[in-house]
Design a protein around this motif. Structure first.
Motif, PDB file in Angstrom:
ATOM      1  N   PHE A  35       4.267   2.830  -6.750  1.00 59.80           N
ATOM      2  CA  PHE A  35       5.356   3.374  -5.950  1.00 59.80           C
ATOM      3  C   PHE A  35       6.499   3.860  -6.828  1.00 59.80           C
ATOM      4  N   SER A  37      10.706   4.846  -6.355  1.00 59.22           N
ATOM      5  CA  SER A  37      11.883   4.897  -5.492  1.00 59.22           C
ATOM      6  C   SER A  37      12.876   5.866  -6.110  1.00 59.22           C
ATOM      7  N   ASP A  54      18.184   7.463  -0.073  1.00 59.80           N
ATOM      8  CA  ASP A  54      17.138   6.905  -0.925  1.00 59.80           C
ATOM      9  C   ASP A  54      15.844   6.809  -0.137  1.00 59.80           C
ATOM     10  N   VAL A  56      11.307   5.807  -0.766  1.00 58.83           N
ATOM     11  CA  VAL A  56      10.210   5.310  -1.594  1.00 58.83           C
ATOM     12  C   VAL A  56       8.989   6.148  -1.269  1.00 58.83           C
TER      13      VAL A  56
END
Length: 86
Positions: A35, A37, A54, A56
């Motif tokens: 992942f 972010s 923000d 992810v």
């Protein structure tokens, strides 16, 4: 490879915002295995206004994550802050 992936997401966000060294745009990506972010910010040096976003996403698609965060910032008024800085 991890650093490159982070930089790709940050640059994609900046490109989507048409950012430059003359506007207060910030991006910070972090890689965590599969992942990625990304936190983004656009501010105003004139009045201190700030928009933040923000998200992810998959580390395999850093450009898509950068564009998504840019779209979130634009939806909050980032374009006006950027235009005012020019």
């Amino acid at each position: 490879a991890a650093t490159r992936t982070c930089v790709e997401a940050e640059r994609a966000m900046n490109r989507a915002l048409h950012g430059s060294c003359h506007v207060p745009v910030a991006a910070f990506a972090q890689f965590d295995g599969e992942f990625l972010s990304l936190a983004g910010l656009v501010g105003s040096a004139r009045d201190g206004a700030i928009v933040r976003a923000d998200a992810v996403g998959s580390a395999d698609a850093p450009d898509a994550l950068g564009i998504r965060v840019a779209e979130m910032l634009l939806a909050q008024g980032a374009r006006e802050l950027i235009n005012a800085a020019l």
